[in-house]
Design a protein around this motif. Structure first.
Motif, PDB file in Angstrom:
ATOM      1  N   LEU A  24       0.834  -1.200   0.000  1.00 40.94           N
ATOM      2  CA  LEU A  24       0.000   0.000   0.000  1.00 40.94           C
ATOM      3  C   LEU A  24       0.872   1.256   0.000  1.00 40.94           C
ATOM      4  O   LEU A  24       0.654   2.186  -0.787  1.00 40.94           O
ATOM      5  CB  LEU A  24      -0.906   0.005   1.245  1.00 40.94           C
ATOM      6  N   MET A 197     -11.810   4.317  16.177  1.00 37.29           N
ATOM      7  CA  MET A 197     -11.676   3.382  15.059  1.00 37.29           C
ATOM      8  C   MET A 197     -13.039   2.970  14.528  1.00 37.29           C
ATOM      9  O   MET A 197     -13.249   2.879  13.322  1.00 37.29           O
ATOM     10  CB  MET A 197     -10.881   2.138  15.485  1.00 37.29           C
ATOM     11  N   TRP A 200     -14.511   6.008  12.636  1.00 37.14           N
ATOM     12  CA  TRP A 200     -13.680   6.340  11.480  1.00 37.14           C
ATOM     13  C   TRP A 200     -13.923   5.368  10.330  1.00 37.14           C
ATOM     14  O   TRP A 200     -13.920   5.756   9.165  1.00 37.14           O
ATOM     15  CB  TRP A 200     -12.212   6.317  11.916  1.00 37.14           C
ATOM     16  N   ASN A 201     -14.126   4.101  10.679  1.00 36.95           N
ATOM     17  CA  ASN A 201     -14.301   3.066   9.658  1.00 36.95           C
ATOM     18  C   ASN A 201     -15.754   2.792   9.337  1.00 36.95           C
ATOM     19  O   ASN A 201     -16.057   1.880   8.576  1.00 36.95           O
ATOM     20  CB  ASN A 201     -13.644   1.763  10.121  1.00 36.95           C
ATOM     21  N   LEU A 218     -14.591   9.915   4.839  1.00 32.48           N
ATOM     22  CA  LEU A 218     -13.556   9.287   4.020  1.00 32.48           C
ATOM     23  C   LEU A 218     -13.968   7.963   3.389  1.00 32.48           C
ATOM     24  O   LEU A 218     -13.764   7.769   2.184  1.00 32.48           O
ATOM     25  CB  LEU A 218     -12.280   9.097   4.848  1.00 32.48           C
ATOM     26  N   PRO A 219     -14.547   7.027   4.159  1.00 33.74           N
ATOM     27  CA  PRO A 219     -14.888   5.747   3.521  1.00 33.74           C
ATOM     28  C   PRO A 219     -15.851   5.927   2.358  1.00 33.74           C
ATOM     29  O   PRO A 219     -15.652   5.339   1.291  1.00 33.74           O
ATOM     30  CB  PRO A 219     -15.550   4.954   4.662  1.00 33.74           C
ATOM     31  N   LEU A 222     -13.988   7.936  -0.610  1.00 33.86           N
ATOM     32  CA  LEU A 222     -12.998   7.141  -1.346  1.00 33.86           C
ATOM     33  C   LEU A 222     -13.675   6.071  -2.193  1.00 33.86           C
ATOM     34  O   LEU A 222     -13.277   5.811  -3.326  1.00 33.86           O
ATOM     35  CB  LEU A 222     -12.013   6.492  -0.374  1.00 33.86           C
ATOM     36  N   ASN A 223     -14.704   5.459  -1.642  1.00 32.82           N
ATOM     37  CA  ASN A 223     -15.390   4.409  -2.369  1.00 32.82           C
ATOM     38  C   ASN A 223     -16.079   4.972  -3.615  1.00 32.82           C
ATOM     39  O   ASN A 223     -16.066   4.352  -4.674  1.00 32.82           O
ATOM     40  CB  ASN A 223     -16.413   3.723  -1.462  1.00 32.82           C
ATOM     41  N   MET A 236      -5.761   6.429  -5.645  1.00 30.87           N
ATOM     42  CA  MET A 236      -6.582   5.633  -4.739  1.00 30.87           C
ATOM     43  C   MET A 236      -5.769   5.119  -3.545  1.00 30.87           C
ATOM     44  O   MET A 236      -6.202   5.182  -2.395  1.00 30.87           O
ATOM     45  CB  MET A 236      -7.113   4.447  -5.535  1.00 30.87           C
ATOM     46  N   MET A 237      -4.566   4.633  -3.846  1.00 27.36           N
ATOM     47  CA  MET A 237      -3.721   4.123  -2.760  1.00 27.36           C
ATOM     48  C   MET A 237      -3.204   5.270  -1.887  1.00 27.36           C
ATOM     49  O   MET A 237      -3.097   5.131  -0.675  1.00 27.36           O
ATOM     50  CB  MET A 237      -2.532   3.331  -3.350  1.00 27.36           C
ATOM     51  N   THR A 240      -6.053   6.064   0.372  1.00 23.67           N
ATOM     52  CA  THR A 240      -6.202   5.036   1.401  1.00 23.67           C
ATOM     53  C   THR A 240      -5.131   5.189   2.478  1.00 23.67           C
ATOM     54  O   THR A 240      -5.423   5.113   3.681  1.00 23.67           O
ATOM     55  CB  THR A 240      -6.113   3.641   0.762  1.00 23.67           C
ATOM     56  N   ALA A 243      -5.890   8.062   4.657  1.00 24.61           N
ATOM     57  CA  ALA A 243      -7.073   7.801   5.472  1.00 24.61           C
ATOM     58  C   ALA A 243      -6.740   6.931   6.681  1.00 24.61           C
ATOM     59  O   ALA A 243      -7.370   7.037   7.726  1.00 24.61           O
ATOM     60  CB  ALA A 243      -8.149   7.129   4.620  1.00 24.61           C
ATOM     61  N   VAL A 244      -5.741   6.087   6.519  1.00 16.61           N
ATOM     62  CA  VAL A 244      -5.401   5.152   7.587  1.00 16.61           C
ATOM     63  C   VAL A 244      -4.475   5.801   8.627  1.00 16.61           C
ATOM     64  O   VAL A 244      -4.471   5.420   9.796  1.00 16.61           O
ATOM     65  CB  VAL A 244      -4.744   3.893   6.977  1.00 16.61           C
ATOM     66  N   VAL A 247      -5.591   6.832  12.367  1.00 17.39           N
ATOM     67  CA  VAL A 247      -5.803   5.697  13.273  1.00 17.39           C
ATOM     68  C   VAL A 247      -4.464   5.144  13.746  1.00 17.39           C
ATOM     69  O   VAL A 247      -4.274   4.847  14.922  1.00 17.39           O
ATOM     70  CB  VAL A 247      -6.626   4.598  12.577  1.00 17.39           C
TER      71      VAL A 247
END
Lengths: 269, 295, 369
Positions: A24, A197, A200-201, A218-219, A222-223, A236-237, A240, A243-244, A247
């Motif tokens: 990633l 978490m 966020w997710n 964000l989820p 991005l989707n 995209m990466m 991602t 976004a991570v 956390v």
């Protein structure tokens, strides 16, 4: 010999866990053209920062980030306050109805979340909160698991300390605020991380509620982007990865508390 | 005054939680039961149909497709994750292992990615030609680069199970490791003196010692697996995949309730799922004999 | 500074258990009162009622003549030191000491000054910035005392404050607390199950049993004039021997029949009891403290008992001798170790009638003079 086997097993699994993450990170710096040519790692001089500007140009990524922070932050703060106060009451006071309250809460924990989607949508619709951040935060105020986590942890605060605070002139809320909460710092940390978490997710509920792209978290954002810009793998990466990061940083800040909090309910309960 | 204060305090402290729980926890549960007896079109138009929603659901082949996909995923996930995570935990718990915290962090790290962002990542990892998985399988075993994991019906569930394995094995391992560490070391010494070998130590000391956590993890993993949605939905491009090979129960609920607008039917699907999960948990608890003995 | 009075105070728990029965007890301003008794005797409950941590079921609690039954602990202005010290682990020593003042909204400058003054008094100044986790048991104890003292409370309550310390430190802290109390002159109520602590520290000692106050008196009075067999045997170590006997008139004064042997009491009891003659004909319990057993050669005629040694324990210059009298009544004697006794030996012990304690069959003492 035996130790060598143990270590090689551990290392093999470690590689399995880490390789996708490394991939990633690498992909976030990989030019789109290189995805086909270099499935693993391209030569270092071919790595590029270009995916990040492209990410911000293609979509309101910053907007998504801010939305996510606002929703997650507000949810965690409200949950923290409600759950810790409630957990304290259930841990350190005897009162009529306590058993009934705990029983009902435990029973509802058994009900899977999807059961609530339809009636919650109806409720939020009638509250006119569809397509709003409040519509995400308000249903998330109740965290039964979190309240039991606090109760479990606060059970071990000695009664004498509460009595000492009472003698020192605290009223009941001051006992909670000046003594119990500071003493419970580890569990507060664990709770914040777990709750953050979770929010966020969170995907399904925002997917149902949110309609305007400037309110996307964000989820969702991005989707959506995957559908629109399918070919821009690099962006995209990069998205991602960004976004991570929050956390991950929060985890490093709170990891000791987190592991302790995660396993507390399981081992003792 | 003092006694009154201490008497009313817990009620005041619980009030915010309980009030919001009543509105956003208890009320929706009750409302959901009522709603499941209606056909609706959005939140406004509702028509009472009694148990028809449930009867229709049981006759709908799509629901049974969703059920069998979900059950396959749950069975595959639990069957692979648990032995693997328990095995890793046992390895890590060996006294001669150094760097335990580092390994634990590595195994746990996929979980930090979160479900949604992992799905976005694996969308590329599983892609044909340039995806990491195919490239690795090609490099290691010479398998073809063109395997289309997410558009071949037979491969969809294995792919999802694999991603879940990557995500949750370390998470479960943390629980098992904590449980193993809480087993009294003197029990092993006593067992050794009593002449127990490694295998009987595992059987008579380790397993009983971690049994509550083991059951906890099994039941929770099953419940969680049955609510599979995000992973499938995102990986399959917001669809149910080829030949509906990725249709799950919650996705079926989402499609009917929120794309089709029938909230009543969505509620009925929700309760059907709840019923299945409850029955499964009860079976698991019965098999493991929890509740019969006192701990 | 305050007078404290319990008037007919009862404590009955919701489950029906009565922890304190009809307690009447007055504590004078500036007094050091120790409440002592076996566990479950009601002493801690009494202290907690005084603190305001337990509700009083009936009766009155007065501080300086004012009824305080319904006052919140903080408005009673009473300070307490807990058995576990109950220091706030997240606050420094200074933070702990200042906490009650901050809760009382005392101005910041005054808070600092008062905390520092108390810290100096207890020699805690170098430790002010430490957290309690890094302190030794004795230091924690002193921080707990400082936190209590800093408020200038009208009374000072301590619930088994020394029980978490090792034996040597306990002796040292015992003296420190007593000295501190004399210096500040604050009314102090101290709960312990250790009668040595009670006897060495208190101006007065209140002995509790099963929720009833048995006797509240100076240590000397308790020792010399116990009102009943419980107080008699609870105070003093090893415990007083209690031997059932009949008191009869005979010869010059009264005689006792102990284990089949006659003991002439003579006139020795008249100095201590109001009317020893009135006890004639009673079945009584005779108390004999182990340290009151005397050399048989020094004892008068008819003031000896005979028995067989069962066990001896050597304690440096002294020996503890356990012996069975002829009717197998077990008696403990504390004797000089010059002449060591051994198990199985037949020996005589001497009795000084003036040092005997006489209790009626119901356990209450004969009226003291």
């Amino acid at each position: 010999m035996r130790r060598a086997i143990v270590y090689s097993l551990l290392v093999v699994f470690s590689i399995g866990c880490l390789v996708p993450i490394v991939w990633l990170v690498v992909s976030a710096f990989k030019a789109n053209a290189d995805f086909q040519a270099y499935a693993f790692v391209p030569p270092v001089d071919r790595l590029t920062m270009a995916n990040f500007p492209s990410l911000f140009k293609q979509m309101p990524f910053l907007r998504f980030m801010v939305n996510s922070f606002f929703v997650a932050g507000a949810t965690v703060i409200v949950q923290l306050f409600f759950s810790s106060l409630g957990g304290f009451a259930l841990a350190k006071y005897e009162f009529a109805g306590k058993k009934a309250i705990m029983g009902v809460m435990l029973a509802t924990m058994m009900i899977p979340g999807p059961v609530l989607l339809a009636p919650m949508y109806e409720l939020i619709y009638h509250l006119r909160l569809i397509d709003s951040h409040l519509g995400l935060i308000v249903p998330g105020m109740v965290n039964v698991f979190g309240m039991f986590l606090f109760r479990q942890s606060m059970l071990s605060v000695p009664d004498e300390m509460l009595q000492a605070a009472r003698m020192d002139g605290c009223n009941e809320f001051q006992i909670f605020w000046h003594v119990v909460m500071p003493v419970s710092r580890p569990i507060v940390g664990a709770f914040c991380l777990i709750a953050f978490m979770g929010t966020w997710n969170s995907f399904l509920w925002p997917q149902i509620i949110l309609q305007s792209s400037d309110r996307f978290t964000l989820p969702i954002g991005l989707n959506q982007m995957v559908g629109v810009y399918e070919a821009d793998y690099g962006a995209m990466m990069a998205g991602t990865l960004l976004a991570v990061l929050p956390v991950v940083m929060l985890f490093f800040l709170l990891q000791k508390e987190f592991i302790a909090g995660l396993t507390k309910g399981a081992v003792k309960g | 005054m003092q006694m009154r204060n201490a008497r009313t305090a817990p009620y005041l402290f619980l009030a915010p939680f309980v009030i919001s729980f009543l509105i956003f926890g208890a009320y929706p549960i009750v409302r959901s039961m009522i709603l499941s007896l209606y056909i609706t079109s959005g939140p406004e138009a509702q028509h009472f149909v009694g148990l028809d929603n449930y009867l229709y659901l049981l006759r709908d082949p799509d629901f049974w497709t969703a059920f069998s996909n979900t059950a396959t995923f749950a069975a595959g996930s639990v069957a692979l994750q648990l032995p693997l995570s328990l095995g890793l935990a046992i390895l890590l718990n060996r006294p001669d292992v150094r760097g335990r915290d580092v390994f634990r962090f590595i195994f746990f790290s996929p979980n930090l990615m979160g479900l949604v962002f992992s799905a976005l990542l694996f969308m590329l990892i599983l892609a044909p030609r340039f995806g990491l998985l195919n490239a690795s399988l090609h490099a290691l075993f010479g398998l073809p680069l063109t395997t289309r994991w997410l558009s071949t019906p037979e491969l969809v569930m294995p792919a999802l199970i694999m991603v879940a394995l990557w995500l949750y094995t370390g998470f479960n391992m943390v629980y098992f490791l904590a449980a193993l560490q809480s087993v009294d070391g003197e029990l092993y010494e006593a067992a050794t003196i009593d002449g127990a070998g490694r295998w009987s130590q595992f059987w008579h000391v380790t397993l009983p010692g971690i049994k509550p956590v083991l059951i906890f993890v099994v039941v929770l993993s099953t419940i969680g697996s049955f609510q599979l949605f995000e992973l499938a939905f995102l990986l399959l491009g917001n669809s149910s995949g080829p030949d509906q090979a990725g249709l799950t129960i919650v996705m079926y609920l989402y499609q009917n309730g929120f794309l089709g607008g029938d909230l009543g039917y969505a509620a009925a699907i929700g309760w059907t799922l709840a019923g299945m999960v409850l029955i499964l948990s009860l079976i698991q608890l019965r098999i493991t004999g929890t509740g019969k003995e006192d701990r | 500074m305050a007078d404290i009075a319990f008037r007919g105070v009862n404590k009955i728990y919701p489950n029906g258990f009565q922890a304190v029965h009809n307690l009447d007890l007055a504590i004078k301003d500036g007094e050091f009162l120790v409440m002592v008794g076996p566990s479950g005797c009601g002493k801690s409950t009494t202290l907690r009622m005084l603190a305001g941590l337990e509700a009083i079921s009936s009766g009155d609690l007065l501080i300086d003549g004012k009824r305080v039954n319904d006052l919140h602990p903080r408005t009673r202005n009473i300070a307490m030191v807990f058995q576990s010290y109950a220091l706030y682990p997240h606050k420094t020593v200074q933070g702990n000491i200042e906490f009650p003042l901050r809760m009382a909204k005392v101005p910041a400058a005054e808070v600092k000054a008062r905390a520092l003054k108390v810290a100096r008094m207890l020699e805690l100044e170098p430790l002010l910035q430490r957290k309690p986790g890094l302190l030794s048991g004795g230091q924690r104890q002193r921080v707990a005392m400082a936190r209590a003292l800093v408020r200038d409370p009208v009374a000072f309550l301590m619930d088994e404050p020394l029980s978490n310390l090792d034996a040597k430190l306990r002796v040292q802290m015992r003296a420190e607390i007593a000295a501190l109390q004399r210096r500040t002159g604050t009314t102090t109520v101290y709960v312990t199950h250790d009668q040595v602590e009670a006897m060495t520290m208190g101006d007065r000692v209140a002995v509790f049993k099963d929720g009833h106050l048995q006797q509240a008196d100076t240590p000397q009075q308790l020792f010399e004039r116990p009102l009943n067999t419980f107080v008699g045997s609870f105070i003093g170590s090893p415990s007083m021997n209690l031997i059932t006997s009949r008191i009869e008139p005979g010869g010059d004064g009264l005689t006792l029949t102990l284990a089949g042997e006659r003991i002439a009491l003579g006139r020795g009891l008249e100095a201590r009891f109001e009317d020893p003659g009135g006890a004639a004909g009673l079945v009584a319990q005779v108390g004999l403290r182990p340290e009151d057993v005397v050399d048989p050669h020094l004892a008068g005629e008819g003031q000896r008992l005979h028995g067989r040694v069962v066990l001896t324990e050597l304690l440096g210059r002294e020996q503890m001798v356990y012996l069975d009298l002829h009717d197998s009544t077990r008696v403990v004697a504390r004797l000089h170790a010059d002449h060591r006794l051994h198990a199985g030996e037949e020996v005589a012990i001497g009795i000084d009638p003036a040092r005997l304690y006489l209790f009626r069959a119901d356990g209450n003492a004969l009226s003291y003079r």
